[in-house]
Scaffold this motif. Sequence first.
Motif, mmCIF file in Angstrom:
data_model
loop_
_atom_site.group_PDB
_atom_site.id
_atom_site.type_symbol
_atom_site.label_atom_id
_atom_site.label_comp_id
_atom_site.label_asym_id
_atom_site.label_seq_id
_atom_site.Cartn_x
_atom_site.Cartn_y
_atom_site.Cartn_z
ATOM 1 N N LEU A 92 0.688 -1.127 0.012
ATOM 2 C CA LEU A 92 0.086 0.196 -0.080
ATOM 3 C C LEU A 92 0.785 1.103 0.092
ATOM 4 O O LEU A 92 0.538 2.290 -0.553
ATOM 5 N N ALA A 93 1.876 1.197 0.663
ATOM 6 C CA ALA A 93 2.785 2.209 0.711
ATOM 7 C C ALA A 93 3.428 2.773 -0.382
ATOM 8 O O ALA A 93 3.919 3.699 -0.899
ATOM 9 N N LEU A 94 3.675 1.764 -1.312
ATOM 10 C CA LEU A 94 4.541 1.778 -2.511
ATOM 11 C C LEU A 94 3.486 1.872 -3.693
ATOM 12 O O LEU A 94 4.102 2.460 -4.992
ATOM 13 N N LEU A 95 2.222 1.679 -3.735
ATOM 14 C CA LEU A 95 1.392 1.987 -4.753
ATOM 15 C C LEU A 95 1.122 3.442 -5.533
ATOM 16 O O LEU A 95 1.070 3.560 -6.662
ATOM 17 N N PRO A 96 1.604 4.516 -4.532
ATOM 18 C CA PRO A 96 1.374 5.627 -5.155
ATOM 19 C C PRO A 96 2.390 5.854 -6.348
ATOM 20 O O PRO A 96 2.367 6.615 -7.359
ATOM 21 N N ALA A 97 3.519 5.214 -6.181
ATOM 22 C CA ALA A 97 4.664 5.244 -7.318
ATOM 23 C C ALA A 97 4.088 4.703 -8.633
ATOM 24 O O ALA A 97 4.804 4.962 -9.643
ATOM 25 N N PHE A 98 3.193 3.821 -8.474
ATOM 26 C CA PHE A 98 2.809 3.158 -9.840
ATOM 27 C C PHE A 98 1.417 3.698 -10.253
ATOM 28 O O PHE A 98 0.689 2.940 -10.780
ATOM 29 N N SER A 99 0.817 4.519 -9.586
ATOM 30 C CA SER A 99 -0.525 5.225 -10.022
ATOM 31 C C SER A 99 -0.297 6.009 -11.211
ATOM 32 O O SER A 99 0.790 6.316 -11.658
ATOM 33 N N SER A 100 -1.621 5.893 -12.190
ATOM 34 C CA SER A 100 -1.296 6.524 -13.377
ATOM 35 C C SER A 100 -0.874 8.215 -13.537
ATOM 36 O O SER A 100 -0.421 8.449 -14.335
#
Length: 490
Positions: A92-100
């Motif tokens: 969850l903490a790393l997902l922002p780096a893979f957002s569109s």
Amino acid sequence: MEHGGFGADGGYDSGGGGSSSPASPYSGPSDSDGSSSSSSNADEFWPYPIPSPSELLRQASSLSLHANTLTPVTESSAAVLDDIDRHQQRMLALLPAFSSSSSAAAARAEALSRWLAGFEVGWVLEMGGGGGGGESLPRREVGRRVRAWAQALSTMERVFRRRHRELTGAQVAALGELAAATAGAMLRLAGAVAALGSSPSKLLAALDVYVPVSEAFPVLARLFSWGPTHPVSAAAEAALAAVVDGARSCGRDLAGFVRAHYPWRMPQGGEVHPCVGFWMGYFRCMLRNRVSLFFVLGGSEDSDGEPTPTTGLGLVAELISCLEAVLEEKSMALAFPGLRQVFMLNNTFAIMRRAVRSDLKLFLPPGWAREREERMEAYIKGYMDASWKPVVSRMDGGGGGGTKSAGGAILGRRRTNRPSAFYTALENACSAQRCWKVPNPVIRGILRKTVAENVVPAYRRYLEDHPEVEVAKGRTAEELEQHLSELFEG
């Protein structure tokens, strides 16, 4: 942690510990058969109940269904659940780096590196697509990395699957990007295995890699709606095909490896050759991945469409026969009378014991063990004929003779001391055979008893038939029997 490729020698060992000797999947000393090698014990036993051959084939025939089935996850302990939860929080903490909305490649690369490092497989990013990239690794380091990779891939799949239903639409899209990047990175190891040179080690590595790729990647493809043309799906199919091709090439070369892969310096005491422990353990490691062995090395169907064992499952008996043939061939270098038969007796017993006491027995034809028992009986008879028949014969003819005149009269006879000739031959045989090695106490006892039963009664009868012979101290029949009980101590 050092990074790098797998090395030019294609070394791979499925076990732990360090060694500079040939990768030894099973090399610990055995009190039962006396086989050993210089490596530490690295055998990994199959940790699940052993299925029957028919059950194995049923499992193998259904393996292809796994790709379309999301099997329920069952954790066996709170520790496993805690571990999954920890990885989910990291995810969850790393997902922002893979957002569109994020377009920074550096941020994605950093997040992917941190994600993989959390599973202790960050080193896959240092591997080139063809297995290169960095320093060569020792065999056992390769084995450790393959095991770590397989465990990490399994855990990743569970993390993606369990959290997927709890995310928002945007988070699901970001998770798909993270999963795709993760899958692409993890496939580098499969490519590295496929790029290894043909060797026994490569086959074990390929079998270890085959099932994780063939099972986990189709599940991820369904989870994230990756079609056949998606880059990850295409890359997984290509990697799997390369692993299978490489494994099949190694399978075709295995008989040659048996002949050449291990140093063939013959033990001079007739003991079990170290190659027996090496190869019998190797065959067991092959069967640890028996389902992938079936698919990778070949399978066929009968007239009813049922799977039948072919190359993959029948290969074990073929390779053991090859090992036995090489041992028989190399035993010719042992020139001392009877030593060749003792060597083959020791090695045949070691092979049979390791086979029938393991899951190898499931893949051997009916009567296999009985055939080896008959060979062992023949080796014992051959040993007696070569080593002790000449000794006993000294009490029969004495080796002397005379010459006859034209009329048939004996002109002269060279009398020989039969007991003396017998004692000399006996001492020569005992002196040599006391240094021979028969590590198994049962086989050693059988040999000693057989020698005593053939030599002592013949000697006792000779003394009874020749009361004029003075028996020196230490040369009674009872003392002779005690003397023979010291054979094969090594």
